[in-house]
Write a protein that holds these residues in place. Structure first.
Motif, short mmCIF file in Angstrom:
data_model
loop_
_atom_site.label_atom_id
_atom_site.label_comp_id
_atom_site.label_asym_id
_atom_site.label_seq_id
_atom_site.Cartn_x
_atom_site.Cartn_y
_atom_site.Cartn_z
N THR A 68 32.06 32.15 43.79
CA THR A 68 31.99 32.41 42.46
C THR A 68 33.02 31.28 41.81
N ASN A 70 33.29 31.46 38.38
CA ASN A 70 33.62 32.65 36.92
C ASN A 70 33.18 31.67 35.99
N LYS A 100 35.32 35.73 33.22
CA LYS A 100 34.43 34.49 33.38
C LYS A 100 34.51 33.78 31.98
N ASP A 126 27.88 30.54 37.77
CA ASP A 126 27.44 32.09 38.60
C ASP A 126 26.04 32.38 37.74
#
Length: 332
Positions: A68, A70, A100, A126
């Motif tokens: 990921t 974020n 995030k 993401d």
């Protein structure tokens, strides 16, 4: 520990773990927003050690491990409506609370969305949250090469999940309020007719007016903005009505400012005024406009639920509705 760091220019997560007296895994979890629990004592020790060492997490390295980055893309038409400011300030804060960050992509038009696709304008994110009604779900999935797309407006395609307010409830209550106060004729100031959400909103107003025997005298098209509300209010031939329904509070504010004499002490003297969005500004004396709103905390909560479960729900059609409600204020 000092010798283990000799020759390094910056501390590592291992150094933090050693100084805090915990495992590397515990230190990593304490410094991230992972859902797995870490005791308050260990988290405090890790944070203290990180501060003492001047440790900064390597987000790139973490993204390679977790797959990921974020980053959450938020796709909008623009950000100038008061309703945008009310929602996005809260939304960004909540997204940041789960570790995030947000990047905004301003589409502005259907042609602009197509240009992004042609030129391969994309980011590694993401998930994407689509507030723009110019951006189709399928196009956004292509743009970001990602199936984790949540539709909050715009062109649904039966594939991506969505979270939308159930506007029928609030509109039904607002029109019933007007009918109960003797309203027999009304005008509407609407937003962009190309929006599927706006089309549905207008259709619901008209259906409820017809059900209550309220005759729609005029329908004027704005763009949700305060300026367009003022412009429509300056048009002739529609103010001799019992009520004006605006499909945004910003437009209702424009109408109210043009016709302030019709609201002595904010009370309706010539026509009743109804807005939509239940902006925070309507709680102040300057614009006590009766309006339709929804629980923004519940709405954003559903968005966060999607963002924390993107691997489970991406590509599955999950439609969530948040109920709306009518708030009576001085103008009605």
């Amino acid at each position: 520990m000092e010798s283990s760091r000799k020759g390094r220019t910056s501390p590592t997560i291992t150094d933090v773990a050693e100084l805090a007296g915990v495992s590397r895994a515990i230190a990593s979890r304490a410094l991230s927003h992972e859902s797995r629990p870490v005791s308050a004592d260990k988290r405090a020790r890790v944070l203290e050690a990180a501060e003492k060492l001047g440790f900064k997490p390597n987000l790139l390295a973490r993204s390679l491990t977790t797959k990921t980055v974020n980053l959450i893309a938020v796709i909008v038409n623009h950000i100038h409506d008061f309703s945008d400011l009310d929602l996005f300030d809260f939304l960004i804060g909540e997204i940041q609370s789960i570790g995030k960050q947000v990047i905004f992509v301003r589409v502005g038009s259907v042609q602009r969305a197509e240009e992004f696709l042609r030129n391969g304008v994309a980011y590694h994110v993401d998930a994407a949250l689509v507030f723009s009604d110019f951006a189709a779900a399928a196009d956004v999935r292509k743009m970001f090469r990602n199936a984790a797309v949540l539709m909050l407006n715009g062109m649904h395609d039966g594939t991506s999940p969505s979270v939308v307010p159930n506007e029928v409830i609030g509109i039904t209550e607002a029109v019933a309020d007007a009918a109960g106060k003797g309203v027999a004729t009304a005008a509407m100031v609407t937003g962009r007719i190309s929006s599927p959400v706006e089309q549905s909103r207008i259709a619901t107003y008209k259906s409820e007016m017809k059900r209550h025997g309220i005759r729609l005298v005029a329908e004027l098209r704005g763009d949700y903005s305060y300026a367009s509300g003022r412009q429509m209010a300056q048009s002739s031939g529609w103010t001799d009505v019992d009520a004006v329904f605006c499909t945004s509070d910003a437009m209702a504010m424009g109408v109210m400012d043009v016709h302030r004499e019709a609201f002595p002490h904010n009370k309706p003297a010539r026509f009743r005024l109804y807005g939509f969005d239940n902006l925070s500004l309507t709680d102040f004396e300057a614009y006590p406009i009766s309006s339709i709103g929804y629980d923004k905390k519940a709405y954003v909560g559903e968005i966060l639920r999607f963002l924390t479960r993107t691997g489970e729900v991406a590509g599955d059609r999950v439609d969530v509705t948040v109920p709306t409600f009518f708030v009576s204020r001085a103008t009605s």
